[in-house]
Scaffold this motif. Sequence first.
Motif, PDB file in Angstrom:
ATOM      1  N   LEU A   5       0.830  -1.214   0.000  1.00 45.00           N
ATOM      2  CA  LEU A   5       0.000   0.000   0.000  1.00 45.00           C
ATOM      3  C   LEU A   5       0.861   1.259   0.000  1.00 45.00           C
ATOM      4  N   ALA A   6       1.939   1.214   0.765  1.00 45.97           N
ATOM      5  CA  ALA A   6       2.816   2.387   0.851  1.00 45.97           C
ATOM      6  C   ALA A   6       3.498   2.673  -0.477  1.00 45.97           C
ATOM      7  N   LEU A   7       3.762   1.598  -1.216  1.00 47.57           N
ATOM      8  CA  LEU A   7       4.424   1.773  -2.513  1.00 47.57           C
ATOM      9  C   LEU A   7       3.454   2.324  -3.567  1.00 47.57           C
ATOM     10  N   GLY A  61       0.405   3.489   6.896  1.00 48.32           N
ATOM     11  CA  GLY A  61       0.854   4.029   8.179  1.00 48.32           C
ATOM     12  C   GLY A  61       0.053   3.470   9.345  1.00 48.32           C
ATOM     13  N   LEU A  62      -1.263   3.373   9.145  1.00 41.21           N
ATOM     14  CA  LEU A  62      -2.127   2.840  10.205  1.00 41.21           C
ATOM     15  C   LEU A  62      -1.824   1.364  10.469  1.00 41.21           C
ATOM     16  N   ALA A 112       8.174  -1.917  11.392  1.00 42.14           N
ATOM     17  CA  ALA A 112       6.981  -1.078  11.264  1.00 42.14           C
ATOM     18  C   ALA A 112       7.344   0.408  11.302  1.00 42.14           C
ATOM     19  N   VAL A 113       8.279   0.760  12.174  1.00 43.62           N
ATOM     20  CA  VAL A 113       8.705   2.164  12.269  1.00 43.62           C
ATOM     21  C   VAL A 113       9.386   2.606  10.968  1.00 43.62           C
ATOM     22  N   LEU A 153       8.137   5.675   8.727  1.00 39.32           N
ATOM     23  CA  LEU A 153       8.997   6.786   8.305  1.00 39.32           C
ATOM     24  C   LEU A 153       8.961   6.963   6.784  1.00 39.32           C
ATOM     25  N   ALA A 154       8.944   5.836   6.075  1.00 41.12           N
ATOM     26  CA  ALA A 154       8.873   5.913   4.612  1.00 41.12           C
ATOM     27  C   ALA A 154       7.576   6.589   4.177  1.00 41.12           C
ATOM     28  N   CYS A 155       6.495   6.299   4.914  1.00 36.36           N
ATOM     29  CA  CYS A 155       5.206   6.921   4.581  1.00 36.36           C
ATOM     30  C   CYS A 155       5.210   8.427   4.861  1.00 36.36           C
TER      31      CYS A 155
END
Lengths: 126, 163
Positions: free
Chosen positions: B62-64, B75-76, B142-143, B147-149
């Motif tokens: 999803l982040a990608l 993030g959630l 996860a962190v 951070l990437a998000c």
Amino acid sequence: MICKAKLSLICVVTVVVLAVAGCGGSTTTNGSGASASSSPTTSSAAAATATSQPGAKVSANTASESDIASALSAVGVSNAERWAKEVVEYRPYPADDPNMTKLRDNLAKYNPGQETVDKIVSALTP
Amino acid sequence: MTEIRNQRGLASAALVRRGLYALTVIGILATAFELATVRHWLDIEQLIPWVALVVLAIATVLALASFRQGRIAAGLLALLVLGASVYGVIDHTVVNYNSGPLDQRFADTWESLSPANRWWYAFTKTVGPAPTLAPGILGETAVLLLLACLMPTPTAAGNQPSA
């Protein structure tokens, strides 16, 4: 400028997180280390089996947790219910290993001592 | 001059973001390998980190994705995995605490120790089989994803970095 500051902050946080994770990872192998240091020997296991009462043995693979707990209590193992739970958790045990090496290795993680491990194994068959 | 700086900033941000994604993927794979080597599936509770890894993998995908909602959802989900990680550390400590009476060094004295002593021994793995800080690797991964998000992306407002 704000973007640069944010970028720097993220880099610093990442480094700190990785450093903390590095410390945590070092604990993962301790269990096997403890297992190796307190691994029981075959001769003492045979001695314990020889002194156990014949007929009191139950199958570590198929007996119920309560049956195992009763068998462990019968040979004088303290905290028998708790040890029975561990015996069930680490199933299955190889049928061709009467010395229960797999069980011994897993129990050793708790540092129970040679005598306790021998007593537990003496009440069980694979 | 300002535009050149902005472009350099975006390039740096993109590099760091890709690095964070790469570390996240490495973290997921390494954790899966570690869990497999210790056969971390012997009861229902031991399946929690596997579920957390699946959630983290979904969050990474999803982040990608380029859309903003995907990054928010990622993030959630990362926060959810962070919670699972904290639970893991607590659970491992409790397992060690309950193993205190089984340790030959403490079998006779465990109950007479102060609670602070007992919890300290459990947390430091002086007693018990569970590596207390090992679940922290899930939190760390996860962190990293979180951070990437949070990194600025060039998608919104032309070349201007956004959130």
